[in-house]
Design an enzyme around this catalytic site. Sequence first.
Site, PDB file in Angstrom:
ATOM      1  N   ARG A  81     -10.985 -15.794   6.649  1.00 34.44           N
ATOM      2  CA  ARG A  81     -11.663 -15.486   5.382  1.00 34.44           C
ATOM      3  C   ARG A  81     -13.094 -16.030   5.331  1.00 34.44           C
ATOM      4  O   ARG A  81     -13.573 -16.460   4.280  1.00 34.44           O
ATOM      5  CB  ARG A  81     -10.888 -16.041   4.173  1.00 34.44           C
ATOM      6  CG  ARG A  81      -9.557 -15.367   3.914  1.00 34.44           C
ATOM      7  CD  ARG A  81      -9.742 -13.887   3.548  1.00 34.44           C
ATOM      8  NE  ARG A  81      -8.516 -13.324   3.065  1.00 34.44           N
ATOM      9  CZ  ARG A  81      -7.576 -12.777   3.841  1.00 34.44           C
ATOM     10  NH1 ARG A  81      -7.754 -12.719   5.148  1.00 34.44           N
ATOM     11  NH2 ARG A  81      -6.483 -12.267   3.304  1.00 34.44           N
ATOM     12  N   SER A 106      -5.999 -12.175  -3.809  1.00 37.61           N
ATOM     13  CA  SER A 106      -5.811 -13.640  -3.747  1.00 37.61           C
ATOM     14  C   SER A 106      -7.032 -14.322  -4.345  1.00 37.61           C
ATOM     15  O   SER A 106      -8.157 -14.084  -3.888  1.00 37.61           O
ATOM     16  CB  SER A 106      -5.662 -14.110  -2.300  1.00 37.61           C
ATOM     17  OG  SER A 106      -4.568 -13.499  -1.681  1.00 37.61           O
ATOM     18  N   GLU A 157     -11.272 -18.087  -3.057  1.00 35.59           N
ATOM     19  CA  GLU A 157     -11.675 -17.026  -2.125  1.00 35.59           C
ATOM     20  C   GLU A 157     -12.672 -16.090  -2.803  1.00 35.59           C
ATOM     21  O   GLU A 157     -13.592 -15.562  -2.186  1.00 35.59           O
ATOM     22  CB  GLU A 157     -10.441 -16.234  -1.677  1.00 35.59           C
ATOM     23  CG  GLU A 157     -10.774 -15.147  -0.679  1.00 35.59           C
ATOM     24  CD  GLU A 157      -9.683 -14.088  -0.548  1.00 35.59           C
ATOM     25  OE1 GLU A 157      -8.679 -14.370   0.097  1.00 35.59           O
ATOM     26  OE2 GLU A 157      -9.861 -12.982  -1.094  1.00 35.59           O
TER      27      GLU A 157
HETATM   28  P1  FAD Z   1     -17.447  -7.054  -3.359  1.00 37.45           P
HETATM   29  O1  FAD Z   1     -16.363  -7.622  -4.169  1.00 37.45           O
HETATM   30  O2  FAD Z   1     -18.328  -6.037  -3.999  1.00 37.45           O
HETATM   31  O3  FAD Z   1     -18.265  -8.140  -2.640  1.00 37.45           O
HETATM   32  C1  FAD Z   1     -17.623  -9.199  -1.951  1.00 37.45           C
HETATM   33  C2  FAD Z   1     -18.693  -9.999  -1.182  1.00 37.45           C
HETATM   34  O4  FAD Z   1     -19.266  -9.167  -0.181  1.00 37.45           O
HETATM   35  C3  FAD Z   1     -19.862 -10.444  -2.052  1.00 37.45           C
HETATM   36  O5  FAD Z   1     -20.322 -11.684  -1.567  1.00 37.45           O
HETATM   37  C4  FAD Z   1     -20.915  -9.371  -1.823  1.00 37.45           C
HETATM   38  O6  FAD Z   1     -22.233  -9.842  -2.005  1.00 37.45           O
HETATM   39  C5  FAD Z   1     -20.675  -9.033  -0.371  1.00 37.45           C
HETATM   40  N1  FAD Z   1     -21.012  -7.632  -0.032  1.00 37.45           N
HETATM   41  C6  FAD Z   1     -20.374  -6.509  -0.463  1.00 37.45           C
HETATM   42  N2  FAD Z   1     -20.917  -5.422   0.132  1.00 37.45           N
HETATM   43  C7  FAD Z   1     -21.910  -5.871   0.937  1.00 37.45           C
HETATM   44  C8  FAD Z   1     -22.846  -5.236   1.804  1.00 37.45           C
HETATM   45  N3  FAD Z   1     -22.871  -3.916   1.995  1.00 37.45           N
HETATM   46  N4  FAD Z   1     -23.746  -6.025   2.461  1.00 37.45           N
HETATM   47  C9  FAD Z   1     -23.740  -7.365   2.305  1.00 37.45           C
HETATM   48  N5  FAD Z   1     -22.887  -8.026   1.500  1.00 37.45           N
HETATM   49  C10 FAD Z   1     -21.973  -7.280   0.829  1.00 37.45           C
HETATM   50  N6  FAD Z   1      -8.880  -9.158   0.893  1.00 37.45           N
HETATM   51  C11 FAD Z   1      -8.323  -9.380   2.093  1.00 37.45           C
HETATM   52  O7  FAD Z   1      -8.984  -9.892   3.004  1.00 37.45           O
HETATM   53  N7  FAD Z   1      -7.034  -9.064   2.336  1.00 37.45           N
HETATM   54  C12 FAD Z   1      -6.236  -8.517   1.411  1.00 37.45           C
HETATM   55  O8  FAD Z   1      -5.079  -8.241   1.679  1.00 37.45           O
HETATM   56  C13 FAD Z   1      -6.790  -8.245   0.127  1.00 37.45           C
HETATM   57  N8  FAD Z   1      -6.039  -7.716  -0.853  1.00 37.45           N
HETATM   58  C14 FAD Z   1      -6.594  -7.454  -2.074  1.00 37.45           C
HETATM   59  C15 FAD Z   1      -5.797  -6.860  -3.043  1.00 37.45           C
HETATM   60  C16 FAD Z   1      -6.325  -6.561  -4.286  1.00 37.45           C
HETATM   61  C17 FAD Z   1      -5.446  -5.901  -5.333  1.00 37.45           C
HETATM   62  C18 FAD Z   1      -7.692  -6.844  -4.560  1.00 37.45           C
HETATM   63  C19 FAD Z   1      -8.280  -6.473  -5.881  1.00 37.45           C
HETATM   64  C20 FAD Z   1      -8.480  -7.454  -3.602  1.00 37.45           C
HETATM   65  C21 FAD Z   1      -7.944  -7.773  -2.343  1.00 37.45           C
HETATM   66  N9  FAD Z   1      -8.694  -8.388  -1.331  1.00 37.45           N
HETATM   67  C22 FAD Z   1      -8.151  -8.604  -0.090  1.00 37.45           C
HETATM   68  C23 FAD Z   1     -10.101  -8.783  -1.579  1.00 37.45           C
HETATM   69  C24 FAD Z   1     -11.091  -7.615  -1.362  1.00 37.45           C
HETATM   70  O9  FAD Z   1     -10.420  -6.400  -1.232  1.00 37.45           O
HETATM   71  C25 FAD Z   1     -11.954  -7.842  -0.129  1.00 37.45           C
HETATM   72  O10 FAD Z   1     -12.637  -9.079  -0.203  1.00 37.45           O
HETATM   73  C26 FAD Z   1     -12.977  -6.724   0.071  1.00 37.45           C
HETATM   74  O11 FAD Z   1     -13.574  -6.823   1.337  1.00 37.45           O
HETATM   75  C27 FAD Z   1     -14.053  -6.745  -1.000  1.00 37.45           C
HETATM   76  O12 FAD Z   1     -14.797  -5.553  -0.859  1.00 37.45           O
HETATM   77  P2  FAD Z   1     -15.798  -5.081  -1.983  1.00 37.45           P
HETATM   78  O13 FAD Z   1     -16.547  -3.922  -1.452  1.00 37.45           O
HETATM   79  O14 FAD Z   1     -15.087  -4.873  -3.259  1.00 37.45           O
HETATM   80  O15 FAD Z   1     -16.754  -6.331  -2.062  1.00 37.45           O
HETATM   81  N1  EPU Z   2       4.822 -17.141  -1.712  1.00 36.80           N
HETATM   82  C1  EPU Z   2       5.530 -17.835  -2.666  1.00 36.80           C
HETATM   83  N2  EPU Z   2       5.208 -17.617  -3.974  1.00 36.80           N
HETATM   84  C2  EPU Z   2       4.236 -16.780  -4.344  1.00 36.80           C
HETATM   85  C3  EPU Z   2       3.503 -16.075  -3.375  1.00 36.80           C
HETATM   86  C4  EPU Z   2       3.820 -16.279  -2.040  1.00 36.80           C
HETATM   87  O1  EPU Z   2       6.421 -18.632  -2.359  1.00 36.80           O
HETATM   88  O2  EPU Z   2       4.036 -16.618  -5.552  1.00 36.80           O
HETATM   89  C5  EPU Z   2       5.220 -17.300  -0.295  1.00 36.80           C
HETATM   90  C6  EPU Z   2       5.866 -15.996   0.239  1.00 36.80           C
HETATM   91  O3  EPU Z   2       7.232 -15.976  -0.035  1.00 36.80           O
HETATM   92  C7  EPU Z   2       5.556 -16.072   1.716  1.00 36.80           C
HETATM   93  C8  EPU Z   2       4.244 -16.838   1.762  1.00 36.80           C
HETATM   94  O4  EPU Z   2       4.081 -17.490   0.513  1.00 36.80           O
HETATM   95  O5  EPU Z   2       6.543 -16.828   2.372  1.00 36.80           O
HETATM   96  C9  EPU Z   2       3.036 -15.916   2.037  1.00 36.80           C
HETATM   97  O6  EPU Z   2       2.997 -14.889   1.045  1.00 36.80           O
HETATM   98  P1  EPU Z   2       2.370 -13.438   1.359  1.00 36.80           P
HETATM   99  O7  EPU Z   2       2.966 -12.865   2.573  1.00 36.80           O
HETATM  100  O8  EPU Z   2       2.428 -12.671   0.104  1.00 36.80           O
HETATM  101  O9  EPU Z   2       0.896 -13.748   1.749  1.00 36.80           O
HETATM  102  P2  EPU Z   2      -0.196 -14.739   1.160  1.00 36.80           P
HETATM  103  O10 EPU Z   2      -0.412 -15.831   2.147  1.00 36.80           O
HETATM  104  O11 EPU Z   2       0.129 -15.144  -0.231  1.00 36.80           O
HETATM  105  C10 EPU Z   2      -2.131 -13.547   2.374  1.00 36.80           C
HETATM  106  C11 EPU Z   2      -3.495 -13.065   2.049  1.00 36.80           C
HETATM  107  C12 EPU Z   2      -3.445 -11.704   1.378  1.00 36.80           C
HETATM  108  C13 EPU Z   2      -2.756 -10.727   2.321  1.00 36.80           C
HETATM  109  C14 EPU Z   2      -1.366 -11.245   2.626  1.00 36.80           C
HETATM  110  C15 EPU Z   2      -0.644 -10.387   3.627  1.00 36.80           C
HETATM  111  C16 EPU Z   2      -4.894 -14.998   1.730  1.00 36.80           C
HETATM  112  C17 EPU Z   2      -5.634 -15.866   0.781  1.00 36.80           C
HETATM  113  N3  EPU Z   2      -4.196 -14.008   1.200  1.00 36.80           N
HETATM  114  O12 EPU Z   2      -1.467 -13.788   1.141  1.00 36.80           O
HETATM  115  O13 EPU Z   2      -4.772 -11.265   1.161  1.00 36.80           O
HETATM  116  O14 EPU Z   2      -2.679  -9.452   1.742  1.00 36.80           O
HETATM  117  O15 EPU Z   2      -1.461 -12.578   3.172  1.00 36.80           O
HETATM  118  O16 EPU Z   2      -1.194 -10.569   4.870  1.00 36.80           O
HETATM  119  O17 EPU Z   2      -4.955 -15.217   2.934  1.00 36.80           O
HETATM  120  C18 EPU Z   2      -6.560 -11.334  -0.411  1.00 36.80           C
HETATM  121  O18 EPU Z   2      -7.201 -11.950   0.445  1.00 36.80           O
HETATM  122  O19 EPU Z   2      -7.047 -11.007  -1.503  1.00 36.80           O
HETATM  123  C19 EPU Z   2      -5.177 -10.971  -0.125  1.00 36.80           C
HETATM  124  C20 EPU Z   2      -4.394 -10.346  -0.999  1.00 36.80           C
END
Ligand code: FAD
Ligand code: EPU
Length: 338
Positions: free
Chosen positions: A164, A238, A334
Amino acid sequence: MTKHIHQNASLKAYNTFGVDASCNKLIHIYSENELPNIYEQGYFDQNTFILGGGSNVLFTKDYPGTILKVDNKGISHFIEGNYIYITAKAGEIWNDFVWYCIDRGFGGVENMALIPGTVGASPIQNIGAYGTELMDVFYSCQAFDTHTGSFTSFSKDDCKFTYRDSIFKTEYKGRYVITAVTYKLSLQHKINTSYGAINTELSRKGINNPTIKEVAEAVSTIRVEKLPDPSTIGNAGSFFKNPIIATDFLQSLKEKFPDIIYYIVDDRKVKLAAGWLIEQCGWKGKRDGNAAVWKNQALVLTNTGEASGTEIYNLSSKIMNDVYQKFNVKLEREVNVL
Ligand code: FAD
Ligand code: EPU
């Protein structure tokens, strides 16, 4: 004067928390070729923020400067030897890029299906999910330097990716507009279903030898079950990173909390599941004013409708404090707080 400038614009539709904030100026760019002109007009300064899909930002107040919304589109690829090089413009929706690959049988990004946001943001925090990180498929990115007004590019090594994190969140924070990203996928890709619930979901569907499409569909199903849909419930995924701690410290935590969930990083470090820590503090599903902790995933904070960014931020501080008191572990946000 470029055409796509709005004064005192609302950002409500441009952040997935759905927070009602505004900015002084909102500039949309539909082509990277607009950037030199914007630079010459003096729009880039320390108060310029680059925005993609707004799915990893929290506005805690009206933004006092210019927001540059990156909306350039286009995807192309070529194959050389065993590899496919795919270049996507920064404004492409990440999940559209994932399906561009899947539709052509190119494996490597299927475990990251349905992550919200844009291609341009994908290297910023080295997005990841279900056992794959962006750095596994990243080749290079093209960028515009807002300090010098010139175009440049970054290799994978330049980006210093870790969990991250990348150089764009540290020493180059806010400096470069990423205009396109090139990914390198292998024609001999091996499917990876080892993480979490993927295998369970595939077995439920009676699938033994999944295709990349079936993996993407399984991941998408799991995500929809676990995470709130930002189009109806404001959130940014997250809110915190999973904390990385020393193995020695884990041993002392395990004495008190034998069920603690962790993953081995290397022989000296482990990553704790922050969602578990937060749940143990009693926050899962709890509401605090107009902000809340998601009932299915305690790492996700939500806007129950009318939350201000400050309310969500204050809830995150309470959670950080409780986790610290109980486990002596410091959570790190994050989400980008503005
Ligand atoms: P923004 O939110 O618009 O920006 C994020 C950052 O990137 C800011 O610092 C911004 O300045 C910079 N930025 C954006 N575009 C550019 C560009 N073109 N050039 C330079 N800087 C830029 N993230 C994960 O890693 N894994 C997940 O599983 C995950 N699950 C998610 C689930 C949900 C429901 C939501 C809402 C978010 C989740 N995220 C996850 C977080 C998010 O999707 C990522 O961080 C994604 O990359 C953000 O993209 P964005 O275009 O919305 O960026
Ligand atoms: N868990 C709990 N309670 C909760 C949530 C999770 O006990 O309320 C436990 C789950 O049971 C599991 C462990 O924690 O054993 C990990 O949970 P999960 O697989 O849901 O993943 P996470 O570590 O909570 C990370 C990323 C997610 C990504 C998932 C799947 C980060 C900060 N988050 O979540 O990314 O989608 O793994 O790979 O690393 C994001 O970055 O926005 C994001 C959603």
